[in-house]
Design an enzyme around this catalytic site. Structure first.
Site, short mmCIF file in Angstrom:
data_model
loop_
_atom_site.label_atom_id
_atom_site.label_comp_id
_atom_site.label_asym_id
_atom_site.label_seq_id
_atom_site.Cartn_x
_atom_site.Cartn_y
_atom_site.Cartn_z
N HIS A 1 0.86 -1.19 0.00
CA HIS A 1 0.00 0.00 0.00
C HIS A 1 0.90 1.24 0.00
CE1 HIS A 1 -3.03 2.94 1.31
NE2 HIS A 1 -3.91 2.08 0.85
N GLU B 1 -7.82 -4.93 -0.46
CA GLU B 1 -8.37 -5.70 -1.57
C GLU B 1 -8.32 -7.21 -1.35
OE1 GLU B 1 -6.20 -3.18 -2.17
OE2 GLU B 1 -7.43 -1.71 -3.26
#
Length: 386
Positions: free
Chosen positions: A272, A325
């Site tokens: 991320h 996700e």
């Protein structure tokens, strides 16, 4: 590059990483702590304890509603789920035209049409109350538009929204035509809450840039949807699940991961740009997945464990952990959502955060207008004759 003078450009990191571009009271992401919040409340705690309508109210009005205000706000937004007749009539053509691209592409057209039909005007031409009314209407319409486009794409008739169902349960009902299982509806609701807002990500920033021009609210949201559609932003939940499919069986986990990591491939669902620790949304969604249990969940947990270990070995110091996700795809699969609806469902949540950001940005009269460094051929050459 010159760095003096009143309008001199200022060098900033590539991609604007870490650059503060405005002030906000909507929330923030603290990446080194693995924490994010909506206004003064932990977003994860809100997802565990509150309804989507509560958080929607918080983002728009700055307060969590009491029982009376929740009922009023829920009734107000439920009444806005129904589409104008001219928009409903156009959806079959939109669904046909975007059949290959999918419902998220169709949403860009359908939401623009809905805004025009509702008479949305430029933000700077209307007062704050009208902006709020437009934002509520857009947020309420998005799940209806997405569900209708999906069903039309499957050769099915759209299902009209129900005013008696909460936001998340109604979304599932419109997708399937059946009363949703309460556990699955609550799981989807917690996912929606956890993804309402997340700092100045690409789609939120896009919405605010468009809002700074004074464009109407639908234009701001359509731009944000375009940014969200990219696989490096909101387009990853189904791709993370595709990774599990590609690995296939537990005995292939290490070999598959090593091969693709060494080849320089991106492992969807890991890493991320903000978090240097575990994504708090992934912890929440992992817990939801485990509450369902089953082979898919067990396999996903094993892949997560081995991927983090192998990434730490092959890419030391990178702090690559699972992001939202990875288990988002697992949860949505368990709740019966088709994979082509994973990213659209993300949009159905994030539209509330985008709209809150647009409303905040509309209070600032300064257009967002950064600069770029020219690196082409030296200018000033004479134009050659034709």
């Amino acid at each position: 590059m010159p760095t003096t003078g009143r309008n001199a450009p200022i060098d900033v990191p590539r991609g604007l990483k870490g650059v503060i571009v405005t002030e906000t009271s909507l929330g923030d992401v603290r990446g080194t702590e693995g924490f994010y919040h909506y206004r003064e409340f932990s977003a994860v705690e809100l997802a565990e304890t509150r309804t989507f309508e509560d958080v929607w109210h918080l983002m728009f009005h700055g307060t969590l509603p009491d029982a009376s205000r929740r009922a009023a706000f829920t009734a107000e937004t439920a009444a806005l789920r129904h589409l104008p007749a001219e928009v409903t009539a156009a959806l079959p053509a939109v669904a046909r035209a975007t059949a290959l691209a999918g419902p998220l592409a169709g949403l860009r057209t359908a939401l623009s049409l809905a805004g025009a039909a509702a008479g949305f005007r430029p933000l700077y031409d209307v007062d704050p109350e009208r902006r709020r009314a437009d934002a509520l209407a857009a947020c309420a319409a998005v799940p209806t538009l997405l569900a209708a486009l999906h069903r039309l794409g499957q050769g099915l008739e759209p299902v009209a929204p129900r005013d008696d169902l909460p936001h998340a349960a109604n979304y599932l009902y419109m997708l399937t035509g059946q009363q949703p299982d309460p556990n699955r509806a609550r799981a989807v609701e917690r996912y929606l809450i956890s993804t309402v807002d997340h700092g100045f990500n690409a789609s939120t920033f896009t919405a605010r840039v468009i809002a700074s021009t004074g464009a109407d609210l639908a234009a701001c949201l359509v731009g944000a949807i375009g940014a969200l559609s990219g696989p490096l932003h909101g387009g990853a939940p189904s791709r993370a699940l595709d990774t599990l499919d590609a690995i296939g069986t537990p005995d292939r986990i290490d070999g598959w991961l090593r091969e693709h990591i060494l080849a320089g491939d991106r492992i969807m669902g890991f890493g991320h740009p903000v978090y240097t620790t575990e994504d708090p949304r992934s912890r929440l969604l992992k817990g939801i997945a485990r509450s369902f249990g089953g082979e898919l969940v067990d396999f996903a947990v094993r892949v997560e464990e081995r991927a983090e270990a192998i990434l730490a070995e092959l890419k030391p110091g990178r702090n690559l952990h699972i992001n939202v996700e990875f288990f988002a795809g697992v949860v949505m699969e368990l709740c019966g959502l088709p994979r082509e609806m994973f990213t659209p469902t993300f949009a159905a949540a994030r539209v509330a955060g985008w709209s809150a950001n647009v409303l905040e940005q509309a209070g600032d009269s300064k257009i967002i207008r950064p600069a770029a460094r020219y690196v082409g051929p030296p200018p000033g050459r004479p134009v050659p004759a034709a």
